[in-house]
Each structure stands twice: as C-alpha cells, then as structure tokens.
Design a protein around this motif. Sequence first.
Motif, mmCIF file in Angstrom:
data_model
loop_
_atom_site.group_PDB
_atom_site.id
_atom_site.type_symbol
_atom_site.label_atom_id
_atom_site.label_comp_id
_atom_site.label_asym_id
_atom_site.label_seq_id
_atom_site.Cartn_x
_atom_site.Cartn_y
_atom_site.Cartn_z
ATOM 1 N N VAL A 1 82.622 73.951 46.864
ATOM 2 C CA VAL A 1 81.314 73.377 46.454
ATOM 3 C C VAL A 1 80.725 74.128 45.254
ATOM 4 O O VAL A 1 79.933 73.576 44.518
ATOM 5 C CB VAL A 1 80.288 73.320 47.614
ATOM 6 N N SER A 2 81.152 75.390 45.079
ATOM 7 C CA SER A 2 80.674 76.160 43.926
ATOM 8 C C SER A 2 81.506 75.872 42.674
ATOM 9 O O SER A 2 81.223 76.431 41.620
ATOM 10 C CB SER A 2 80.754 77.670 44.213
ATOM 11 N N GLY A 3 82.526 75.053 42.826
ATOM 12 C CA GLY A 3 83.353 74.693 41.672
ATOM 13 C C GLY A 3 84.358 75.747 41.291
ATOM 14 O O GLY A 3 84.855 75.767 40.168
ATOM 15 N N ARG A 4 84.674 76.672 42.224
ATOM 16 C CA ARG A 4 85.636 77.716 41.869
ATOM 17 C C ARG A 4 87.068 77.207 41.895
ATOM 18 O O ARG A 4 87.953 77.809 41.323
ATOM 19 C CB ARG A 4 85.494 78.923 42.804
ATOM 20 N N PHE A 5 87.316 76.141 42.653
ATOM 21 C CA PHE A 5 88.615 75.487 42.549
ATOM 22 C C PHE A 5 88.431 74.009 42.853
ATOM 23 O O PHE A 5 87.392 73.593 43.370
ATOM 24 C CB PHE A 5 89.647 76.119 43.511
#
Lengths: 280, 217
Positions: free
Chosen positions: A275-279
């Motif tokens: 959800v944090s866009g790290r993957f």
Amino acid sequence: MAELKNVQVNKQDTVDNKETESSSIIQTDKKVVFEAKNFNLWYGDNHALQDINLTFHENDINAIIGPSGCGKSTFVKSMNRMTELVPIVRTEGNIEFRGDDIFKSGMSVEELRTRVGMVFQKPNPFPKSIYDNVAYGPRVHGIKKKSILDEVVEKSLRSASIWDEVKDRLNDNAYGLSGGQQQRICIARTLAVEPEVILMDEPTSALDPISTTKIEDLMQELKKDYSIIIVTHNMQQAARVSDRTSFFYQGYVVESDDTNVIFENPNDKRTEDYVSGRFG
Amino acid sequence: MTVYREKFHEDLTSLIEECITLGKACHNRLSTAVEILVTDNIEEARKLVKADSEINQLESAINAHAINLITTQAPVASDLRTIISCIKIADDLERIGDNISNIAEVRKRIKITNERTLLRFKTMERLASLMLEDVYTAFKESDMDLIREIIERDKDIDAVFVQITTSDIFEESDAFLTGQIQLTAKYLERIGDHIKSIAEHIYYTETGTPFEKGSRE
C-alpha cells in the motif's frame, strides 16, 4: 528449487496470517453474502488461488487489491463462475453465496449471474441503443411489456446516475457516449436485472478522473441497496471507497481487514510495503 | 522483489534529517540559554533571541517539505504517520526554541544571582537535554521502552519546577526577580512537556497507536 522454497515460505507466512485473521474477526450485524472457504483454483498446473478464506457482508464495498497476477481478478470471476469458461481451470473448496455453494450441481449459472452482476474494466455496451442495452437483461428474463421496460430502464439509469445525461437520447447508439458514460450504462445494464451483488473488475481504470469520481460517488449510493466487490489497482480508490480491503499476493490472501486498518496500520509488512508503493 | 519509489523514500529520509537538524539546533541552544543567565555580557542573550529566527525557518522548511510529499506522493500507513509526526515534532521543537528565547529575554531584563535557584535551573536543563538526546537514540533504535521512560522522566522536571515555585521562590525579597525566576522555571518546564510530546509522536509513528498513559504496547 529456489521457486519451491519461496512457495514453502509463503505458505508458512499464510498460516501465520490465518492466525492473525482469525483473531481479528470483525463483529458485525450485517448478513454474509459471499464466503470463500479454502478455495483453490488452478489454471492447468498453475496454482493461481491458494486456500482463500474470505467473507463479504451485505451493503459493504469490499476492495480487492494486489499486484498484477496475484489472482484478484480470477477470484472475482470465480464468484459468478466466469472462470468456468476457461477449459483448463480446476477448483477445490467452496464459495458460498447466501449459504449455498455456487459450484454445487443444482446451482443455476444463469440465476447466479442474475443475482451477482459484473462490471468490467473496459466499458462493453452492446452495439445497440442506450435503451436496448439496459432493457436487454429484463427482456432475456421475459419482460416484454413496454411500460414495465420503460420503468426498469429509467430506474436503472437513475440508479446509475446517468438518467439526466441520456434521457433525451435513449434511442441513440450507446457507442456514441463517452467512456465514463458507457461505463455507467454498463452499470445500469447490470442493475436492470436487480442483482444482490455487483462485482467490479477495475471499473475505472480506462476512465478519466472526472468519470472515475462519478463512478466512485455512484458506488457510495449503490452500497445502500447492493453489496459491491471491486478489484482495483488504484490504491487511493480502494482507500476512498471501500469499507473492507483484502490484499492478495501470489495467489494468497495476505491480509483482510477494515480499509482504514489496511491503509493506516496494516498487520503484515507485505501489506504495508504494497500500500506504500514499495513494490507492485 | 523490485523496490519502487526510491526517490520518495530518499525524500522521507531527508525530511527526518531536517527534523534531527532542528532538534540538534534546539539542544545546543538549550544549554547556552541556562549558561547565559549567569554571564555579565548581555550580548550573548541578544544573540540567542535573534537566533530563534533560524529555528523558525527550519520549522517552516520542514512543513513545506512535508506538505509537498503529501501532495505529490499520496503517502499511506507508516509513511504518512512519519510525515505527520515530522510536522508535529517540528512544531514542538519550534516551541522549545521560543522557550529558549524567552529564557534569554529574562537575562536581558535581569541577572539571577541566587546560587540555589541557578542550580535548580541547571538541573532542569540537564534533565531536558538528556531527554532530548535519548529521544534521538530511541528514534534511531526504535526503542519504545526508552520512549516510555523519557515520557516518565518529564515528571522529574515538573518536580523541580514545583520545588522552585512553591518553596525556593519565597526566599527572594524582590518581587520583579521573583516573577522572572518563576517565568524561567515555567519556560524550562514547558520545554520538558514539548520533549515528552515529541516522544509520544515517535511512539505513534512506530506503533500506529497513540500513546496513552499506562500503555504497554
């Protein structure tokens, strides 16, 4: 060998998650509409959905998120048995709709798909008039009387928040409408057969921001009368519109919880990273 | 697993570094503020008051940076908590800067000579400085036990404040001096409160739940 190792690790993680999930069962008075119990699906040798256990309640908007290929669309398509159209598909476990196993022999696919409507990624109106698009379902169900069809068409178009935009051109071809309008016609077409659940597979990914906002507003209206399950790649959309969110990863449900928990303080690090866009 | 948004996470690290810089600036000024209470040269006090504008600028820069990250990156979960906490921590540090300036203003008005009172102020300053140093350590090491301890230690500063304002203060015969001592004690006590607040923001960032008294999570 390395791949096998990864699968084993993931399975272990999922066992841990099940414990987390079972310990945080949400207390609600809402009735259960859909429940997946140890549901597994294979495309040939590819084990695409693995031990899915999920519950969906009435009048909730449920978002399903996850990276490409995680099985979210496959799962939603399984809910009205559309995966059966793929010859190499094999399933195990249950998906229950209102307590009935949708895969049991006596279950009518036609009735299931009437009660569980679907809206797809790209607007797919029939090459017919706006009126005929919406009246198509009721006609298939044997409604012939013009006055009843008129009433159903107007009600469905009003429910899909597009009546005012098309009421003066109901006989125009639906292809002449904008993408956002076409998608709302498709939603109206789904509503015309009075389903109980609406499945939406990335319904706004082909739309501009204003049309997306209109569909999202519409979803908030529709949830008063329907249960909605939406697959979305747009994390902000899931955070904005849904009550519950399930995160799929590599065919597993990593975490399923209230949307604010998933986006504010998820329990699983993989959910947090996604959800944090790290993957992705 | 491919890692994305590296630029965003670099920016987030840089935002945290800006908060640390602001914290260090406050830490340096805090000991100076109490030291200049006994100096004869009033110029030091004037410099310290002027230097508060640097603290304010650092805080403004942190706010601008944080707003930019929220606007452009739509952060969620721990990233969002980190950014919100940076804004709040910067606000606390800015208020610490104000209190340091206020102590310097006291020196501009009067020189306190009572040895015992000065020793009390030095004790309050040391307690606050150590809290600030430990907040930095607890943040770097994600040590929530230390955070809880720091929050408890604010009571020590409060105790010295109570001692000054309910006992020591009556030894002074000069009403103006009494008032200035009371103000200085209050400024140091407020600095302790702000450091406690910073510790609570770090706790929230790390755990996702607000710190509550008696919290054991």
